[in-house]
Write a protein that holds these residues in place. Structure first.
Motif, short mmCIF file in Angstrom:
data_model
loop_
_atom_site.label_atom_id
_atom_site.label_comp_id
_atom_site.label_asym_id
_atom_site.label_seq_id
_atom_site.Cartn_x
_atom_site.Cartn_y
_atom_site.Cartn_z
N ARG A 40 0.83 -1.20 0.00
CA ARG A 40 0.00 0.00 0.00
C ARG A 40 0.87 1.25 0.00
O ARG A 40 0.51 2.27 -0.62
CB ARG A 40 -0.91 -0.02 1.22
CG ARG A 40 -1.98 1.06 1.18
CD ARG A 40 -3.15 0.67 2.06
NE ARG A 40 -4.21 1.65 1.98
CZ ARG A 40 -5.44 1.43 2.41
NH1 ARG A 40 -5.75 0.24 2.90
NH2 ARG A 40 -6.37 2.35 2.33
N LEU A 41 1.98 1.20 0.70
CA LEU A 41 2.90 2.34 0.71
C LEU A 41 3.50 2.56 -0.67
O LEU A 41 3.62 3.70 -1.13
CB LEU A 41 4.01 2.11 1.74
CG LEU A 41 3.57 2.07 3.21
CD1 LEU A 41 4.76 1.75 4.10
CD2 LEU A 41 2.95 3.40 3.63
N VAL A 42 3.86 1.46 -1.33
CA VAL A 42 4.39 1.56 -2.70
C VAL A 42 3.33 2.13 -3.63
O VAL A 42 3.62 2.98 -4.49
CB VAL A 42 4.86 0.17 -3.20
CG1 VAL A 42 5.24 0.25 -4.68
CG2 VAL A 42 6.05 -0.32 -2.38
N GLY A 43 2.10 1.69 -3.45
CA GLY A 43 1.01 2.20 -4.27
C GLY A 43 0.76 3.69 -4.04
O GLY A 43 0.44 4.42 -4.99
N ALA A 44 0.91 4.14 -2.79
CA ALA A 44 0.73 5.55 -2.48
C ALA A 44 1.76 6.40 -3.23
O ALA A 44 1.44 7.46 -3.77
CB ALA A 44 0.84 5.77 -0.98
N TYR A 45 2.99 5.91 -3.25
CA TYR A 45 4.07 6.63 -3.95
C TYR A 45 3.86 6.59 -5.47
O TYR A 45 3.87 7.63 -6.15
CB TYR A 45 5.41 6.00 -3.60
CG TYR A 45 6.59 6.56 -4.37
CD1 TYR A 45 7.19 7.75 -3.97
CD2 TYR A 45 7.10 5.89 -5.48
CE1 TYR A 45 8.27 8.26 -4.67
CE2 TYR A 45 8.17 6.41 -6.19
CZ TYR A 45 8.75 7.59 -5.77
OH TYR A 45 9.82 8.10 -6.48
N GLY A 46 3.60 5.41 -6.00
CA GLY A 46 3.48 5.25 -7.45
C GLY A 46 2.30 5.99 -8.03
O GLY A 46 2.39 6.56 -9.14
N SER A 47 1.18 6.03 -7.31
CA SER A 47 -0.01 6.68 -7.85
C SER A 47 0.19 8.18 -8.01
O SER A 47 -0.28 8.78 -8.98
CB SER A 47 -1.22 6.41 -6.94
OG SER A 47 -1.02 6.94 -5.65
#
Length: 216
Positions: free
Chosen positions: A114-121
């Motif tokens: 979820r943290l990776v998704g927050a950054y990537g989005s």
């Protein structure tokens, strides 16, 4: 020795200018700010900070394209600006609906995915705003760095300043919001999700409608 000292002073000057530019670009409240605040409240300070750093990364990428005179890339972005903006508007609407329907969690643990998704989005969302590169081209030209092969060192320092200035804003924002996080109940977080979702969809609809108006 004198030339080295002058060069060092010039680099420091460009760094501080980049820091100010990055902070000023990040500070206005927009969809990334809404996402940062909402994710900080829902998932913790790190999720909010990474959301902001995603935008800072994209800003630095656009700054690098402008500063190093990568005209092939910038021309492509400008030529397909409408379609890229449509993609960005659609993505904002998707994030808005997803946020509106999301159920707040009781625990503070946030999965790494979820943290990776927050950054990537937010990297993707910021890159889908081609107007950003035009702003950087204007800024770099004003500072005498436009497409000059002799200014790569200064451009690198300026881009680093832009990233750190933007990152500083997101650090302050996520840190400030996290201070109030424990005061929000699950019920309040549900309303935060709904309000954030509506705002994000509104930003997305504005982006989509502006592309229609500019191409009539």
């Amino acid at each position: 020795m004198v030339l080295s000292t002058v060069s060092s002073v010039s680099s420091i000057d460009f760094f501080w200018k980049g820091l100010a530019i990055g902070f000023a670009i990040a500070a206005p409240v927009g969809p990334i700010g809404v996402l940062c605040i909402r994710r900080t409240l829902a998932d913790g300070r790190m999720a909010g900070l990474l959301s902001g750093l995603g935008a800072a990364t994209a800003d630095a990428m656009y700054g690098g394209i402008a500063g190093f005179g990568l005209t092939l890339i910038s021309d492509f972005l400008v030529a397909y600006a409408v379609w890229i903006q449509v993609l960005g508007g659609g993505f904002l609407c998707y994030l808005g609906v997803k946020t509106f329907l999301e159920t707040p969690a009781d625990n503070a643990a946030t999965p790494n995915s979820r943290l990776v998704g927050a950054y990537g989005s937010t990297v993707l969302l910021t890159l889908t705003n081609p107007a950003t590169i035009l702003s950087f081209v204007a800024v770099f030209a004003g500072l005498g760095l436009a497409s000059s092969e002799h200014n790569y060192g200064a451009a690198s320092v300026l881009v680093a300043g832009v990233f750190l200035g933007s990152g500083l804003w997101w650090l302050l924002l996520s840190g400030g919001v996290s201070f109030f996080r424990n005061r929000f109940t699950v019920r309040w977080l549900s309303w935060v999700n709904r309000l954030s979702g509506v705002v994000l969809v509104a930003f997305g609809m504005i982006a989509l409608s502006s592309t229609v108006l500019t191409n009539r």
